[in-house]
Design a protein around this motif. Structure first.
Motif, PDB file in Angstrom:
ATOM      1  N   GLU A  30       0.837  -1.195   0.000  1.00  0.00           N
ATOM      2  CA  GLU A  30       0.000   0.000   0.000  1.00  0.00           C
ATOM      3  C   GLU A  30       0.873   1.246   0.000  1.00  0.00           C
ATOM      4  O   GLU A  30       1.724   1.425   0.855  1.00  0.00           O
ATOM      5  CB  GLU A  30      -0.886   0.004   1.243  1.00  0.00           C
ATOM      6  CG  GLU A  30      -1.829   1.161   1.319  1.00  0.00           C
ATOM      7  CD  GLU A  30      -2.654   1.134   2.589  1.00  0.00           C
ATOM      8  OE1 GLU A  30      -3.352   2.124   2.816  1.00  0.00           O
ATOM      9  OE2 GLU A  30      -2.588   0.155   3.330  1.00  0.00           O
ATOM     10  N   GLN A  31       0.688   2.077  -0.981  1.00  0.00           N
ATOM     11  CA  GLN A  31       1.460   3.311  -1.072  1.00  0.00           C
ATOM     12  C   GLN A  31       0.506   4.480  -1.155  1.00  0.00           C
ATOM     13  O   GLN A  31      -0.123   4.713  -2.172  1.00  0.00           O
ATOM     14  CB  GLN A  31       2.389   3.288  -2.277  1.00  0.00           C
ATOM     15  CG  GLN A  31       3.474   2.259  -2.136  1.00  0.00           C
ATOM     16  CD  GLN A  31       4.521   2.420  -3.220  1.00  0.00           C
ATOM     17  OE1 GLN A  31       4.451   3.314  -4.040  1.00  0.00           O
ATOM     18  NE2 GLN A  31       5.491   1.561  -3.213  1.00  0.00           N
ATOM     19  N   ASN A  32       0.390   5.170  -0.043  1.00  0.00           N
ATOM     20  CA  ASN A  32      -0.426   6.371  -0.018  1.00  0.00           C
ATOM     21  C   ASN A  32       0.289   7.402   0.832  1.00  0.00           C
ATOM     22  O   ASN A  32       1.373   7.161   1.361  1.00  0.00           O
ATOM     23  CB  ASN A  32      -1.839   6.063   0.500  1.00  0.00           C
ATOM     24  CG  ASN A  32      -1.810   5.436   1.874  1.00  0.00           C
ATOM     25  OD1 ASN A  32      -0.965   5.751   2.702  1.00  0.00           O
ATOM     26  ND2 ASN A  32      -2.737   4.524   2.125  1.00  0.00           N
ATOM     27  N   CYS A  33      -0.313   8.536   0.967  1.00  0.00           N
ATOM     28  CA  CYS A  33       0.298   9.642   1.697  1.00  0.00           C
ATOM     29  C   CYS A  33       0.664   9.235   3.116  1.00  0.00           C
ATOM     30  O   CYS A  33       1.765   9.503   3.584  1.00  0.00           O
ATOM     31  CB  CYS A  33      -0.677  10.816   1.708  1.00  0.00           C
ATOM     32  SG  CYS A  33      -0.155  12.215   2.700  1.00  0.00           S
ATOM     33  N   SER A  34      -0.233   8.561   3.787  1.00  0.00           N
ATOM     34  CA  SER A  34      -0.016   8.185   5.180  1.00  0.00           C
ATOM     35  C   SER A  34       1.131   7.202   5.339  1.00  0.00           C
ATOM     36  O   SER A  34       1.996   7.382   6.199  1.00  0.00           O
ATOM     37  CB  SER A  34      -1.278   7.531   5.742  1.00  0.00           C
ATOM     38  OG  SER A  34      -1.889   8.367   6.654  1.00  0.00           O
ATOM     39  N   GLU A  60      -4.954  13.184   4.491  1.00  0.00           N
ATOM     40  CA  GLU A  60      -5.958  12.966   3.474  1.00  0.00           C
ATOM     41  C   GLU A  60      -5.609  13.792   2.251  1.00  0.00           C
ATOM     42  O   GLU A  60      -5.298  14.966   2.366  1.00  0.00           O
ATOM     43  CB  GLU A  60      -7.338  13.376   3.979  1.00  0.00           C
ATOM     44  CG  GLU A  60      -7.875  12.493   5.070  1.00  0.00           C
ATOM     45  CD  GLU A  60      -9.282  12.905   5.487  1.00  0.00           C
ATOM     46  OE1 GLU A  60     -10.015  13.482   4.644  1.00  0.00           O
ATOM     47  OE2 GLU A  60      -9.630  12.649   6.635  1.00  0.00           O
TER      48      GLU A  60
END
Length: 66
Positions: A30-34, A60
């Protein structure tokens, strides 16, 4: 003096990267901002991770209007 400071910073970041690896942050797909921010702050926190610091970032990304 600059060499010594550079060496200390390098060792600090390596210890942080080891801590992030031990927490499994480099294995998740999982690669997201968080998740990316949490990995970065864990690496920057370095040895503080072993003193009980558990940095986590929640963010967000703004969604486009429809």
């Amino acid at each position: 003096m600059v060499r010594l400071l550079s060496l200390v910073v390098l060792i600090w970041l390596v210890i942080g990267a080891v801590a992030a690896g031990q927490r499994g942050y480099f294995e998740s797909s999982e690669q997201n901002c968080s998740s990316l921010a949490t990995v970065a702050i864990t690496v920057v926190a370095g040895p503080l991770n072993y003193a009980g610091v558990n940095p986590a970032v929640e963010c967000e990304v703004p969604q486009p209007t429809q």
